[in-house]
Write a protein that holds these residues in place. Structure first.
Motif, mmCIF file in Angstrom:
data_model
loop_
_atom_site.group_PDB
_atom_site.id
_atom_site.type_symbol
_atom_site.label_atom_id
_atom_site.label_comp_id
_atom_site.label_asym_id
_atom_site.label_seq_id
_atom_site.Cartn_x
_atom_site.Cartn_y
_atom_site.Cartn_z
ATOM 1 N N LYS A 74 0.877 -1.273 0.026
ATOM 2 C CA LYS A 74 0.081 0.131 -0.094
ATOM 3 C C LYS A 74 0.784 1.442 -0.055
ATOM 4 N N VAL A 75 0.402 2.288 -0.526
ATOM 5 C CA VAL A 75 1.012 3.513 -0.786
ATOM 6 C C VAL A 75 0.312 4.823 -0.107
ATOM 7 N N VAL A 76 0.827 5.491 0.651
ATOM 8 C CA VAL A 76 0.179 6.790 1.135
ATOM 9 C C VAL A 76 1.059 7.894 0.606
ATOM 10 N N MET A 77 0.097 8.685 -0.070
ATOM 11 C CA MET A 77 0.877 9.827 -0.838
ATOM 12 C C MET A 77 0.595 11.149 0.146
ATOM 13 N N VAL A 78 1.431 11.553 0.735
ATOM 14 C CA VAL A 78 1.518 12.675 1.779
ATOM 15 C C VAL A 78 1.733 13.978 1.437
ATOM 16 N N GLU A 79 0.914 15.042 1.473
ATOM 17 C CA GLU A 79 1.093 16.374 1.118
ATOM 18 C C GLU A 79 1.579 16.560 -0.397
ATOM 19 N N GLY A 80 0.927 15.767 -1.193
ATOM 20 C CA GLY A 80 1.019 15.900 -2.699
ATOM 21 C C GLY A 80 -0.078 16.519 -3.086
ATOM 22 N N GLY A 81 -0.986 16.783 -2.558
ATOM 23 C CA GLY A 81 -2.375 17.310 -2.775
ATOM 24 C C GLY A 81 -3.086 16.155 -3.233
ATOM 25 N N SER A 82 -4.451 16.340 -3.365
ATOM 26 C CA SER A 82 -5.285 15.092 -3.573
ATOM 27 C C SER A 82 -6.435 15.526 -4.878
ATOM 28 N N ALA A 83 -6.722 16.820 -5.058
ATOM 29 C CA ALA A 83 -7.842 17.160 -6.108
ATOM 30 C C ALA A 83 -7.591 16.806 -7.489
ATOM 31 N N TRP A 84 -6.296 16.533 -7.782
ATOM 32 C CA TRP A 84 -5.839 16.049 -9.089
ATOM 33 C C TRP A 84 -6.283 14.791 -9.383
ATOM 34 N N LEU A 85 -6.204 13.894 -8.200
ATOM 35 C CA LEU A 85 -6.348 12.498 -8.450
ATOM 36 C C LEU A 85 -7.587 11.961 -9.198
ATOM 37 N N THR A 136 -15.452 16.754 -5.904
ATOM 38 C CA THR A 136 -14.111 16.203 -6.106
ATOM 39 C C THR A 136 -14.056 15.225 -5.044
ATOM 40 N N LEU A 137 -14.103 15.441 -3.926
ATOM 41 C CA LEU A 137 -13.969 14.362 -2.710
ATOM 42 C C LEU A 137 -14.858 13.208 -3.337
ATOM 43 N N GLU A 138 -16.084 13.389 -3.559
ATOM 44 C CA GLU A 138 -16.878 12.152 -3.874
ATOM 45 C C GLU A 138 -16.419 11.479 -5.170
ATOM 46 N N ALA A 139 -16.002 12.309 -6.004
ATOM 47 C CA ALA A 139 -15.303 11.624 -7.512
ATOM 48 C C ALA A 139 -13.998 10.728 -7.021
ATOM 49 N N MET A 140 -13.394 11.154 -6.043
ATOM 50 C CA MET A 140 -12.212 10.326 -5.797
ATOM 51 C C MET A 140 -12.315 9.412 -4.551
ATOM 52 N N ASP A 141 -13.532 9.219 -4.200
ATOM 53 C CA ASP A 141 -14.015 8.296 -3.004
ATOM 54 C C ASP A 141 -13.206 8.772 -1.910
#
Lengths: 347, 347
Positions: free
Chosen positions: A234-245, A297-302
């Motif tokens: 598993k990977v945790v992406m920290v402080e890279g932003g999220s809305a682009w996901l 956006t939060l909904e779209a990225m689950d």
């Protein structure tokens, strides 16, 4: 006649660097103090001005001050610690590995040891990803420790993280149940490649573009088939932003439709790997003027299943647990602020 | 005794490259034909299989075939042509400039000349951005031409496009009212830096990450203050994706709040420059499973005012004017498919 000698290379030094700064105008004078865009500063300030401990040490160095300022007021059950060793930028893998190990020993002795009677602090095993075999050994060294909950490395790199040279790290992570946290901060520094078409000029540009390395690493993880090869990784992406996901996944899913023949080891739609293998932390949360765009956006990225709250304490771009999010549906809020991390780290 | 000589460097060649390919298995055999991820091919196919003109020439080379297959059936009033000279990857700026000029002369003679009795075709002035002064001269050379409507260059570069070395190009664009179109395709090739932390492995990874250079260039344009320095200058981002646009602007706007002191020449919120200075073309349109996410993203980026339809004819990832979008509000649809381009190009 002896005319003496001429020495063609002698170095004068100011008695204090402020002598030089006295010849600079603002804002260069202030920026020179902050270290420019060097390792240890940004043109504004690296840490919250109010996070200086009363004992005068650096921000984030005093566990009691941190408890008073952050843990207690926000009712933080566990703080996942990510020390910043900056070892991933060094060309010498032996030196980098030694620095990483020192940070881990120090962490075990202090924040995860004497500072941690109640177990509120959980730590990250720092590794030097320049030497994957040595990194795997360092991970082994801490397997079974009660308070190390993940491995961490920098997003700054010389090759995207899906590539084969890194697999000993992922194998060790999978074997011992450690997620790998990726954190920005050494992109384009030392031996690391800057993930832009050339070097950015200003800190604001460099800092905004930190999210680009995360996008590239994520595409690499998926298209190289890392999550098929290491099904427990598993990977945790920290402080890279999220809305682009979500939008990156729409793009990659479309490419996959046409190009899957090139990567036959990718068995599922690229976006489907996220829920089983990827978590993203919330800070710095992208906040549009209208909350509805963020909620969409939060909904779209689950986000309910893949996002975990983070504050980045004590850094300047800290996100407050109370102020950062708009009102969220109760279940989503609970999972982002607690459950997703509890499940991932088995707390 | 003369034992003859030994020559330690002699090069054998297959009579045809298929001799070598006969020793390869699929899929490598097919990919080797396509040129790998070289300039002129991708592992699948570079162009629509049905776009081969009946005269046997390359796809997109026959104006009558193009009119029959694309212009007439979709009722295309104007097609903005972007020839692919691939000159921006060459280390020799004189050679690159000569290639660019040749493409412009050819375009003026054929697609904008003898092929263009009805003026349906509008062209792009190709430049070699390695030599900004020569590029500015090339722009001058075509000022006032009735069918060149913009300047074009590749997103592949050695420095982000906000930087000062490029300003002669922007000055010339502004003076003659030409927008600058940026198109992907030479990223990480020749002298150009790959905008990832290291080189991607597969075409799908490289192609997905083409959007990263656009993100970096846009941040650079804004933070360097290009749109304040050249208030009449406009940028068209072609084929770089668009769905990432709103979230990148949320991120940059937040950074600006804290770091604006570093870039005092940026007078407005970063996102506010888009409507006056930036247009984005639609292909490849990111399509999520649920249309509502796309519609929300289009609204968040103000697509009604900044997006312009594009098909990428005759390439493999062509977007059909009829099938690509979900049902759009009438005004938005009309502006994306017609009005925004008419206004920008003064058609």
């Amino acid at each position: 006649m002896n005319k003496g000698i001429i020495d063609c290379d002698v170095h004068p030094m100011p008695q204090h660097i402020d002598e030089i700064r006295s010849y600079m105008q603002m804002p260069w004078k202030e920026r020179h103090k902050g270290g420019g865009r060097g390792l240890f500063g940004n043109p504004v300030h690296g840490a919250r001005l109010d996070a200086k401990p009363t004992n005068g040490g650096p921000e984030g160095s005093d566990p009691e001050f941190l408890r008073e300022q952050h843990i207690k007021p926000f009712n933080v059950a566990h703080a996942i610690l990510l020390p910043r060793a900056f070892c991933n930028l060094h060309p010498d893998p032996d030196f980098a590995t030694a620095v990483a190990a020192a940070y881990n020993d120090w962490q075990a002795d202090t924040w995860l040891g004497s500072y941690n009677p109640d177990g509120v602090f959980k730590g990250s095993i720092t590794i030097a990803h320049q030497d994957p075999l040595a990194a795997a050994k360092e991970i082994e060294r801490w397997a079974g420790h009660p308070h190390f909950v993940q491995v961490m490395t920098d997003s700054g790199a010389r090759a995207p993280f899906g590539q084969r040279q890194y697999y000993p790290i992922y194998e060790a992570c999978e074997r011992h149940g450690f997620p790998l946290a990726i954190h920005p901060g050494t992109d384009g520094m030392g031996i690391n490649i800057q993930p832009s078409p050339g070097y950015p000029t200003h800190y604001i540009e460099w800092h905004t573009c930190l999210s680009l390395a995360f996008q590239a690493h994520l595409v690499s993880f998926i298209t190289e088939g890392v999550f098929e090869r290491f099904p427990g990784f598993k990977v945790v992406m920290v402080e890279g932003g999220s809305a682009w996901l979500p939008t990156l996944m729409w793009r990659l899913d479309a490419e996959y439709k046409a190009l899957r023949y090139e990567v036959p080891w990718v068995k599922r739609r690229p976006s489907e790997y996220l829920r089983d293998h990827v978590r993203v932390t919330s800070q710095p949360l992208e906040r549009p003027d209208q909350d509805k765009y963020l909620l969409n956006t939060l909904e779209a990225m689950d986000a309910e299943n893949i996002m975990m709250f983070s504050s980045d304490y004590p850094h300047w771009d800290f996100d407050s647990p109370k102020l950062t999010f708009p009102k969220l549906p109760e279940t989503m809020r609970n999972r982002i602020f607690y459950e997703n991390a509890r499940e991932l780290y088995k707390l």
